[in-house]
Design a protein around this motif. Structure first.
Motif, mmCIF file in Angstrom:
data_model
loop_
_atom_site.group_PDB
_atom_site.id
_atom_site.type_symbol
_atom_site.label_atom_id
_atom_site.label_comp_id
_atom_site.label_asym_id
_atom_site.label_seq_id
_atom_site.Cartn_x
_atom_site.Cartn_y
_atom_site.Cartn_z
ATOM 1 N N PRO A 220 37.629 53.199 -7.514
ATOM 2 C CA PRO A 220 37.366 51.804 -7.918
ATOM 3 C C PRO A 220 38.250 50.806 -7.169
ATOM 4 C CG PRO A 220 37.559 53.200 -9.843
ATOM 5 C CD PRO A 220 37.982 54.027 -8.682
ATOM 6 N N PHE A 221 39.437 51.245 -6.781
ATOM 7 C CA PHE A 221 40.319 50.365 -6.023
ATOM 8 C C PHE A 221 39.865 50.275 -4.567
ATOM 9 C CE2 PHE A 221 42.741 51.972 -9.597
ATOM 10 C CZ PHE A 221 43.280 50.809 -10.121
ATOM 11 N N LEU A 222 39.349 51.369 -4.035
ATOM 12 C CA LEU A 222 38.834 51.362 -2.674
ATOM 13 C C LEU A 222 37.597 50.464 -2.579
ATOM 14 C CD1 LEU A 222 38.483 54.518 -0.424
ATOM 15 C CD2 LEU A 222 36.744 52.748 -0.423
ATOM 16 N N PHE A 223 36.586 50.745 -3.405
ATOM 17 C CA PHE A 223 35.375 49.914 -3.392
ATOM 18 C C PHE A 223 35.677 48.500 -3.882
ATOM 19 C CE2 PHE A 223 33.065 54.146 -4.209
ATOM 20 C CZ PHE A 223 32.878 54.361 -2.848
ATOM 21 N N GLY A 224 36.596 48.386 -4.834
ATOM 22 C CA GLY A 224 36.939 47.073 -5.367
ATOM 23 C C GLY A 224 37.584 46.176 -4.332
ATOM 24 N N SER A 225 38.418 46.754 -3.466
ATOM 25 C CA SER A 225 39.022 45.947 -2.405
ATOM 26 C C SER A 225 37.988 45.543 -1.368
ATOM 27 C CB SER A 225 40.181 46.702 -1.755
ATOM 28 O OG SER A 225 39.768 47.944 -1.208
ATOM 29 N N ALA A 226 36.940 46.372 -1.191
ATOM 30 C CA ALA A 226 35.842 45.991 -0.290
ATOM 31 C C ALA A 226 35.099 44.785 -0.836
ATOM 32 C CB ALA A 226 34.877 47.157 -0.107
ATOM 33 N N GLN A 227 34.867 44.762 -2.137
ATOM 34 C CA GLN A 227 34.198 43.610 -2.746
ATOM 35 C C GLN A 227 34.950 42.310 -2.460
ATOM 36 O OE1 GLN A 227 34.118 45.353 -6.914
ATOM 37 N NE2 GLN A 227 32.219 44.159 -6.900
ATOM 38 N N LEU A 228 36.266 42.402 -2.385
ATOM 39 C CA LEU A 228 37.094 41.210 -2.254
ATOM 40 C C LEU A 228 37.322 40.790 -0.815
ATOM 41 C CD1 LEU A 228 39.462 42.223 -5.121
ATOM 42 C CD2 LEU A 228 38.230 40.052 -5.030
ATOM 43 N N THR A 290 45.989 40.323 3.154
ATOM 44 C CA THR A 290 44.528 40.173 3.076
ATOM 45 C C THR A 290 43.879 41.384 2.429
ATOM 46 O OG1 THR A 290 44.062 41.213 5.231
ATOM 47 C CG2 THR A 290 44.590 38.847 5.226
ATOM 48 N N TRP A 291 42.707 41.147 1.848
ATOM 49 C CA TRP A 291 41.948 42.248 1.254
ATOM 50 C C TRP A 291 41.399 43.184 2.328
ATOM 51 C CZ3 TRP A 291 42.770 43.353 -3.520
ATOM 52 C CH2 TRP A 291 43.077 42.348 -4.442
ATOM 53 N N GLU A 292 41.174 42.682 3.527
ATOM 54 C CA GLU A 292 40.718 43.537 4.618
ATOM 55 C C GLU A 292 41.739 44.630 4.890
ATOM 56 O OE1 GLU A 292 38.327 39.929 4.763
ATOM 57 O OE2 GLU A 292 40.501 40.254 4.602
ATOM 58 N N LYS A 293 43.023 44.253 4.902
ATOM 59 C CA LYS A 293 44.069 45.242 5.135
ATOM 60 C C LYS A 293 44.226 46.178 3.943
ATOM 61 C CE LYS A 293 46.803 42.647 8.505
ATOM 62 N NZ LYS A 293 48.140 42.069 8.825
ATOM 63 N N VAL A 294 44.067 45.641 2.741
ATOM 64 C CA VAL A 294 44.117 46.488 1.547
ATOM 65 C C VAL A 294 43.001 47.534 1.612
ATOM 66 C CG1 VAL A 294 43.840 46.565 -0.966
ATOM 67 C CG2 VAL A 294 45.186 44.732 0.088
ATOM 68 N N ASN A 295 41.803 47.090 1.950
ATOM 69 C CA ASN A 295 40.648 47.975 1.981
ATOM 70 C C ASN A 295 40.792 49.064 3.044
ATOM 71 O OD1 ASN A 295 37.209 47.890 2.888
ATOM 72 N ND2 ASN A 295 38.017 48.763 1.011
ATOM 73 N N SER A 296 41.183 48.690 4.247
ATOM 74 C CA SER A 296 41.363 49.696 5.295
ATOM 75 C C SER A 296 42.482 50.657 4.944
ATOM 76 C CB SER A 296 41.647 49.022 6.644
ATOM 77 O OG SER A 296 42.851 48.277 6.603
ATOM 78 N N GLY A 297 43.527 50.139 4.295
ATOM 79 C CA GLY A 297 44.613 51.009 3.852
ATOM 80 C C GLY A 297 44.185 51.971 2.764
ATOM 81 N N MET A 298 43.302 51.510 1.865
ATOM 82 C CA MET A 298 42.798 52.375 0.796
ATOM 83 C C MET A 298 41.998 53.553 1.370
ATOM 84 S SD MET A 298 43.484 51.608 -2.402
ATOM 85 C CE MET A 298 44.257 50.265 -3.312
ATOM 86 N N ILE A 299 41.202 53.287 2.388
ATOM 87 C CA ILE A 299 40.425 54.359 3.004
ATOM 88 C C ILE A 299 41.350 55.397 3.631
ATOM 89 C CG2 ILE A 299 38.789 54.897 4.851
ATOM 90 C CD1 ILE A 299 37.448 52.210 4.315
ATOM 91 N N LYS A 300 42.361 54.926 4.359
ATOM 92 C CA LYS A 300 43.321 55.857 4.980
ATOM 93 C C LYS A 300 44.094 56.630 3.917
ATOM 94 C CE LYS A 300 43.979 52.901 9.057
ATOM 95 N NZ LYS A 300 44.925 51.994 9.759
ATOM 96 N N MET A 301 44.459 55.945 2.849
ATOM 97 C CA MET A 301 45.198 56.583 1.765
ATOM 98 C C MET A 301 44.355 57.647 1.070
ATOM 99 S SD MET A 301 47.066 54.658 -1.415
ATOM 100 C CE MET A 301 47.916 55.569 -2.705
ATOM 101 N N TYR A 302 43.072 57.359 0.878
ATOM 102 C CA TYR A 302 42.191 58.333 0.242
ATOM 103 C C TYR A 302 42.070 59.593 1.102
ATOM 104 C CZ TYR A 302 38.327 60.129 -2.565
ATOM 105 O OH TYR A 302 37.539 60.910 -3.392
ATOM 106 N N GLN A 303 41.935 59.396 2.394
ATOM 107 C CA GLN A 303 41.835 60.535 3.294
ATOM 108 C C GLN A 303 43.102 61.375 3.271
ATOM 109 O OE1 GLN A 303 40.916 58.546 6.972
ATOM 110 N NE2 GLN A 303 38.720 58.412 6.539
ATOM 111 N N ALA A 304 44.244 60.715 3.184
ATOM 112 C CA ALA A 304 45.520 61.428 3.221
ATOM 113 C C ALA A 304 45.900 62.034 1.873
ATOM 114 C CB ALA A 304 46.624 60.483 3.685
#
Length: 382
Positions: A220-228, A290-304
C-alpha cells in the motif's frame, strides 16, 4: 497449447536458490507486474472513476464473501492473551472449505481435500479455466495469513499479488483493468485485512514488522506513493510533500483518496507516540523531497527487503504459472526445520511472537490498566 496446472509449493531453501530466483523469469514477472500496476495509478485517486470489467466485479464479489465469512466468525473470549485469537483458524478453514457442493448432485460426497482444492469462490470468475482452480486457490488461501501461527506479513501480501498475476495470465482480467486492480481490488483486500487484523489480533509475521513501515503491509505504501506522484493536481494542497504525513489535518483529508495517507491514519489510530517510535522508516522517508523519489525508493526497497530476503522467499509458492527454475534444494543434512525452511539469522522468518498492536490498543482503552504518576510516560507499543 494446453497448460498443465499444478498446486504451488515451496522450493527455495538456501541462499544459492534465492540468488537463482532473483535472476529468474518468475522474479522478472513479479517485478514487472508491480511496475505495471504502479504506473497505472500514478496520479489516480481511490475515489476516481475507472474501468471495471466483469472480471473486476466478480473479484470484488468474491472478496465481499471473504469479509462476510469474517463477520460470521467472531473472536472467541481470550482476554488472558494479547496474541492471535484462535477463532482465526475457524475463519481460515471456512475460506478453504467453501466448496462446490451447491454445484454438484446431492448424492456426491466430497472429501475435505476436494473442498479445499475447488472452492466455489472461484467458480464465477469469467473465462477462468477451472483446471487452474487448485493453483489459484492455493495463493488465495495463503494470502489471508498463517493458520497455525495466527500471523500475517509481507509474504502473505505477496501471495495476493501472485493471485492477481495468475488471474491476469489466465485472462480473467486484462490490461485495461490494471488501475482497478489497485484502486478497487487490492485496496479492498487491504480493507479486509484490517478487519482480520483487528478482529483476530493477527501477530506481525517475524519479529520486526515490515522494516519500520507497517506491522503487516508494504505494497500500500508502494502503490500509495505512486498515486501521489504529480500531486500538483490536488486543489487544496497543491504541493503535498512527503513530510505532510506529520500533519493530522492533511492526513485525515487525504486518507479518503490516497492509500499512503490512509495507512498513516490507520497506524496513528492504533499506536500512540510519534512515527519515529513505531514506524521509523516512514518517519525517515518523510524527509524525502518528492513522491517520485519515494516511489522509486519503495520499488527498490521491496526488491531488496521482500523479494531479496530468504526468510520471505523460502515461503514463496511456485506453480506452473510462476514456476521455479533454479537449482535443487540443499541436502537434508543442512540445518532446517521440519516444516521445510531454514533460518539465516536470529529473529527472522518465524521470529519471536509479537503481540498484536490491536491487543495493546485495546488494553490501553480498558479502565484501570494504565500506570500513572509523575514521570510516567506511556509506552508507545509492545
Amino acid at each position: 497449447m494446453s497448460i498443465t496446472f499444478e498446486i504451488p509449493g515451496k522450493r527455495v531453501l538456501s541462499s544459492a536458490q534465492l540468488t537463482a530466483f532473483q535472476s529468474s523469469a518468475t522474479y522478472n514477472t513479479i517485478t514487472s507486474y508491480i511496475e505495471i500496476l504502479n504506473a497505472s495509478v500514478v496520479g489516480a485517486r481511490l475515489t476516481d472513476a475507472c474501468s471495471e470489467s466483469l472480471g473486476i466485479n466478480a473479484i470484488l464479489h468474491l472478496l465481499d464473501r471473504i469479509e462476510q465469512l469474517a463477520h460470521e466468525t467472531p473472536p472467541i473470549e481470550n482476554k488472558a492473551s494479547r496474541f492471535g485469537n484462535p477463532a482465526f483458524r475457524s475463519f481460515y478453514d471456512k475460506v478453504e472449505s467453501v466448496g462446490l457442493a451447491i454445484r454438484l448432485p446431492s448424492c456426491l460426497i466430497l472429501t475435505s481435500a476436494v473442498f479445499k482444492l475447488a472452492p466455489s469462490l472461484h467458480a464465477d470468475l469469467p473465462g477462468l479455466d477451472q483446471n487452474a482452480t487448485p493453483e489459484l486457490t492455493t495463493y488465495f488461501s495463503q494470502a489471508w495469513g498463517n493458520r497455525e501461527r495466527i500471523d500475517y506479513g509481507s509474504g502473505m501480501e505477496l501471495n495476493f499479488l501472485c493471485w492477481l498475476i495468475c488471474l491476469d495470465r489466465l485472462q480473467v482480467v486484462t490490461a485495461s483493468d490494471h488501475t482497478a486492480l489497485v484502486t478497487r481490488v487490492f485496496w479492498r483486500y487491504i480493507q479486509i485485512m484490517r478487519v482480520l487484523q483487528s478482529t483476530y489480533w493477527l501477530e506481525p509475521a517475524g519479529s520486526h514488522g515490515v522494516w519500520g513501515l507497517d506491522d503487516y503491509h508494504f505494497l500500500p505504501f508502494l502503490f500509495g506513493s505512486a498515486q501521489l506522484r504529480g500531486t500538483s493536481q490536488l486543489v487544496r494542497h497543491k504541493f503535498v510533500r512527503p513530510k505532510a504525513i506529520h500533519d493530522p489535518e492533511i492526513v485525515d483529508e487525504l486518507s479518503k483518496d490516497y492509500m499512503y495517507f490512509s495507512c498513516i491514519k490507520f497506524i496513528n489510530s492504533i499506536k500512540t507516540a510519534s512515527l519515529r517510535w513505531h514506524s521509523p522508516m516512514l518517519d525517515d522517508i518523510s524527509a524525502v523531497k518528492t513522491w517520485e523519489k519515494v516511489n522509486s525508493g519503495m520499488i527498490k526497497m521491496y526488491q531488496a527487503e521482500v523479494l531479496g530476503k530468504l526468510p520471505v522467499i523460502q515461503h514463496f509458492l511456485f506453480g506452473s504459472i510462476l514456476p521455479y527454475e533454479g537449482p535443487p534444494p540443499p541436502s537434508s543434512d543442512e540445518s532446517h526445520h521440519g516444516d521445510g525452511h531454514v533460518h539465516e539469522g536470529w529473529g527472522d522468518c518465524c521470529g519471536i511472537p509479537v503481540p498484536s498492536a490491536f491487543a495493546a490498543a485495546q488494553k490501553e482503552r480498558e479502565p484501570g490498566n494504565r500506570i500513572e504518576g509523575p514521570g510516567i510516560r506511556p509506552v508507545p507499543f509492545d
